[in-house]
Design an enzyme around this catalytic site. Structure first.
Site, PDB file in Angstrom:
ATOM      1  N   GLU A 116       0.831  -1.207   0.000  1.00 18.80           N
ATOM      2  CA  GLU A 116       0.000   0.000   0.000  1.00 18.80           C
ATOM      3  C   GLU A 116       0.866   1.259   0.000  1.00 18.80           C
ATOM      4  OE1 GLU A 116      -2.964   0.140   3.080  1.00 18.80           O
ATOM      5  OE2 GLU A 116      -3.796  -1.810   2.514  1.00 18.80           O
ATOM      6  N   GLU A 183      -8.289   2.194  -5.069  1.00 16.14           N
ATOM      7  CA  GLU A 183      -9.412   1.940  -4.146  1.00 16.14           C
ATOM      8  C   GLU A 183     -10.141   3.230  -3.772  1.00 16.14           C
ATOM      9  OE1 GLU A 183      -8.654  -0.672  -0.835  1.00 16.14           O
ATOM     10  OE2 GLU A 183     -10.574  -0.177   0.107  1.00 16.14           O
TER      11      GLU A 183
HETATM   12  O1  KIV Z   1      -6.898  -6.457   1.550  1.00 17.27           O
HETATM   13  C1  KIV Z   1      -7.639  -6.424   0.565  1.00 17.27           C
HETATM   14  O2  KIV Z   1      -8.579  -7.212   0.431  1.00 17.27           O
HETATM   15  C2  KIV Z   1      -7.399  -5.400  -0.435  1.00 17.27           C
HETATM   16  C3  KIV Z   1      -8.444  -5.191  -1.477  1.00 17.27           C
HETATM   17  C4  KIV Z   1      -9.561  -4.406  -0.916  1.00 17.27           C
HETATM   18  C5  KIV Z   1      -7.888  -4.579  -2.696  1.00 17.27           C
HETATM   19  O3  KIV Z   1      -6.417  -4.736  -0.374  1.00 17.27           O
END
Ligand code: KIV
Length: 293
Positions: A116, A183
């Protein structure tokens, strides 16, 4: 069926074919996703909330994620397998981040890891890529930093913030990400990012103009929450489309099981092992003899 490769994702983008991704955290779920023909399975740190009951994703550990990724690996054969690097596994240093990413490859056989953020994370991501491990980027609403982003809110809703997201996406492409999850952002922002990049974008709450879409397993299948006494469900985000409502079916099945056990309908002869009659008689005769002694 032939296993997909990461370059297939770029080919799908070039051919304007939409990429499909879903989260899965265990072998049977990954097997179901694979059988349905999904392109990529994400062992997301959303498991912190969907499996482990935390109210955010930060609580899940690297060892938890490795366990889930190993399980999903055993179920996935055609689909790409991508695992989230959880909070704490990428925060310390480039070296520690690379060592943790290596564990995902060696212990769980993932095809890529997802990290991320951009900005200060770019150097980290670059270090992992330089170590030969493909990385999927993730910008917009990044749940590991939800506290700094003011909660679980859509991002990029002003021109300035939209520009920032576009610059972050460009930087992730420059550093070599194989795909980027977008997202919770307005569709025009995700559309501009998608057309500015050769790297495939995978949207979740980012509208229909991304190169692909991802949904969380429990949201998609209606496993998100135990129905309350009024039959209500846990709240799901606006961007979720629920394709099944399995929660109530699970409760119904469990109620039937409980009733069958309580009334003696289960197990019946059909679900019970027998033994040869003469062996049973001998066994009971032995026991009777023991009792007489
Ligand atoms: O952790 C997860 O499921 C994610 C998705 C929402 C992309 O990062």
């Amino acid at each position: 069926m032939m296993k997909l490769s990461l370059t297939d994702l770029i080919a799908l983008k070039q051919q304007h074919q939409r990429i499909t991704m879903v989260t899965a955290y265990d072998a049977p779920s990954a097997r179901f996703a694979d059988a349905a023909g999904i392109d990529a399975i994400l062992v997301g740190d959303s498991a912190a909330m969907t499996l482990f009951g935390y109210d955010q994703t930060k609580g899940i550990t690297l060892d938890d994620m490795l366990l889930l990724a190993r399980a999903a690996r055993r179920g996935a054969s055609r689909a790409l397998l991508i695992a989230d690097m959880p909070f704490g596994s990428v925060q310390v240093s480039d070296e520690v981040t690379v060592a943790n990413a290596v564990r995902f490859v060696k212990e769980a056989g993932v095809d890529a890891v997802k990290v991320e953020g951009a900005g200060p994370m770019l150097r980290r991501i670059g270090a992992v890529i330089d170590a030969g491990i493909p990385v999927v980027g993730h910008i917009g609403l990044t749940p590991q930093s939800a506290d700094q982003l003011g909660g679980y809110k859509p991002q990029g809703r002003t021109a300035a913030k939209a520009h920032r997201l576009l610059e972050d996406a460009r930087a992730l492409e420059r550093v070599g990400c194989v795909a980027i999850v977008l997202e919770a952002m307005p569709e025009p922002v995700a559309a501009q990012i998608t057309s500015a990049l050769t790297t495939p974008t995978i949207g979740i709450g980012a509208g229909a103009k991304c190169d692909g879409q991802v949904l969380v397993w429990h949201d998609l299948l209606g496993l998100g929450g135990v129905p309350d006494s009024a039959g209500g469900h846990a709240r799901v985000p606006k961007f979720v489309k629920q394709y099944a409502d399995l929660g109530p079916q699970i409760v119904k099945a469990l109620e039937a099981y409980i009733a069958d056990v309580q009334t003696g309908r289960f197990p019946s002869a059909e679900h019970t092992y027998s033994m040869p009659e003469e062996e049973r008689e001998r066994f009971e005769a032995d026991l009777a003899a023991d009792r007489r002694r």
